[in-house]
Design a protein around this motif. Structure first.
Motif, short mmCIF file in Angstrom:
data_model
loop_
_atom_site.label_atom_id
_atom_site.label_comp_id
_atom_site.label_asym_id
_atom_site.label_seq_id
_atom_site.Cartn_x
_atom_site.Cartn_y
_atom_site.Cartn_z
N ARG A 1 46.59 19.47 -37.62
CA ARG A 1 45.78 18.53 -38.65
C ARG A 1 44.48 18.45 -37.63
O ARG A 1 44.54 18.47 -36.59
CB ARG A 1 46.40 17.24 -38.78
CG ARG A 1 46.92 16.54 -37.70
CD ARG A 1 47.99 15.36 -38.36
NE ARG A 1 48.60 14.54 -36.95
CZ ARG A 1 48.22 13.48 -36.52
NH1 ARG A 1 47.33 13.15 -37.34
NH2 ARG A 1 48.70 12.81 -35.67
N GLU B 1 40.03 27.77 -38.16
CA GLU B 1 39.86 26.82 -39.34
C GLU B 1 38.90 25.86 -39.09
O GLU B 1 38.01 25.23 -39.89
CB GLU B 1 40.97 26.05 -39.87
CG GLU B 1 41.96 27.03 -40.51
CD GLU B 1 41.38 27.82 -41.83
OE1 GLU B 1 41.20 27.02 -42.77
OE2 GLU B 1 41.19 29.05 -41.50
N ALA C 1 42.02 24.97 -44.50
CA ALA C 1 43.20 25.09 -44.92
C ALA C 1 44.01 23.98 -44.16
O ALA C 1 45.24 23.53 -44.44
CB ALA C 1 44.21 26.27 -44.56
N ILE C 2 43.58 22.98 -43.26
CA ILE C 2 44.05 22.05 -42.53
C ILE C 2 43.39 20.79 -42.72
O ILE C 2 42.05 20.79 -43.02
CB ILE C 2 44.12 22.31 -41.19
CG1 ILE C 2 44.76 23.67 -40.65
CG2 ILE C 2 44.64 21.22 -40.26
CD1 ILE C 2 44.77 24.19 -39.27
N PRO C 3 44.08 19.65 -43.29
CA PRO C 3 43.54 18.42 -43.42
C PRO C 3 43.13 17.64 -42.50
O PRO C 3 43.33 17.82 -41.19
CB PRO C 3 44.68 17.67 -44.30
CG PRO C 3 46.01 18.24 -43.41
CD PRO C 3 45.59 19.75 -42.99
N PHE C 4 41.77 16.86 -42.98
CA PHE C 4 41.30 16.06 -42.06
C PHE C 4 41.81 14.72 -42.28
O PHE C 4 41.87 14.16 -43.26
CB PHE C 4 39.78 16.13 -42.13
CG PHE C 4 39.03 17.14 -41.49
CD1 PHE C 4 38.30 16.98 -40.33
CD2 PHE C 4 38.72 18.32 -42.13
CE1 PHE C 4 37.53 18.01 -39.82
CE2 PHE C 4 38.18 19.48 -41.54
CZ PHE C 4 37.50 19.15 -40.38
N GLN C 5 42.18 13.97 -41.08
CA GLN C 5 42.75 12.47 -41.31
C GLN C 5 42.10 11.69 -40.30
O GLN C 5 41.40 12.10 -39.62
CB GLN C 5 44.30 12.78 -41.00
CG GLN C 5 45.09 13.66 -41.75
CD GLN C 5 46.59 13.74 -41.45
OE1 GLN C 5 46.90 13.42 -40.34
NE2 GLN C 5 47.29 14.38 -42.27
N SER D 1 35.26 24.99 -40.66
CA SER D 1 34.88 23.96 -41.15
C SER D 1 33.35 23.29 -40.67
O SER D 1 32.44 23.04 -41.33
CB SER D 1 35.81 22.60 -40.97
OG SER D 1 35.39 21.50 -41.15
N GLU E 1 39.62 12.99 -37.44
CA GLU E 1 38.32 12.30 -37.50
C GLU E 1 38.47 11.08 -36.71
O GLU E 1 38.47 9.93 -37.51
CB GLU E 1 37.73 11.93 -38.96
CG GLU E 1 37.30 13.39 -39.54
CD GLU E 1 36.65 13.22 -40.85
OE1 GLU E 1 35.58 13.66 -41.08
OE2 GLU E 1 37.50 12.77 -41.85
N ASP F 1 37.00 25.55 -47.91
CA ASP F 1 38.11 25.77 -48.27
C ASP F 1 39.11 25.85 -47.08
O ASP F 1 39.68 26.53 -46.94
CB ASP F 1 38.23 27.06 -49.17
CG ASP F 1 37.62 28.10 -48.12
OD1 ASP F 1 37.01 27.95 -47.16
OD2 ASP F 1 38.05 29.40 -48.53
#
Length: 194
Positions: free
Chosen positions: A123, A151, A163-167, A155, A126, A161
């Protein structure tokens, strides 16, 4: 400009951005490497990596391009051991998987840290405007770290697009004494039952 922090599990997190400690637990881990072996293919057929995923006492093995056997494992309780002594400890575990392996020439030993986090998948975090940390590999950082880095670069180049979320950083803060507990309580127990 962007700042990328890829030091998950290490003390650098505490130096740069202490809030990164909230999302993971740093645990000690070790790696021992043999001398180059002519028979590495007999130990690891086709040089494929092997994992003993015993959760209490994990062990991973792989071959490097020179034919060295690399074994990651829990660090030994004694702090004064050299590569040969740690290698003999690893061999006991290796022989559980491969009974025919004879004594190996161990040359290098070092310790580091792995980060354990509750998500278990790579992941991006931020931390602040322009500051991104990457992690979530749970001790499996070589391939996931490479893919996550690719990835993150996509970004930063504007790809939508990814593939790994930002949290945001998690709010759960591990207990400060957990590293001490891992080394002095949990790992010794794991060695006995593993």
């Amino acid at each position: 400009h962007r700042l990328i922090i890829a030091t998950e599990g290490y003390a650098a997190n505490q130096m740069f951005l202490p809030q990164l400690d909230r999302g993971c637990l740093s645990a000690p881990f070790a790696l021992v490497a043999s001398a180059p072996l002519e028979n590495i293919g007999e130990i690891l057929p086709n040089r494929r990596p092997v994992a003993d995923t015993n959760r209490a006492n994990p062990l991973w093995m792989m071959a490097d391009p020179a034919g060295r056997l690399l074994v990651s494992l829990l660090p030994p309780r004694r702090r004064d051991l050299d590569a040969a002594a740690v290698g003999r400890l690893a061999e006991r575990r290796i022989r559980r998987l491969f009974p025919d392996v004879s004594e190996l020439p161990w040359e290098h030993y070092w310790e580091g840290a792995i980060a354990l986090d509750p998500f278990g998948i790579p992941r991006f975090i931020e931390v602040a405007d322009g500051v991104v940390a990457m992690g979530g590999y749970n001790g499996q950082g070589i391939l996931p770290g490479f893919l996550a880095g690719r990835e993150l670069a996509r970004s930063l180049d504007g790809a939508g697009d990814v593939a790994i979320p930002f949290q945001r950083p998690s709010k759960a803060k591990p207990v400060r004494q957990t590293s001490w507990a891992f080394r002095n309580l949990l790992f010794p127990i794991a060695r006995r039952i593993g």
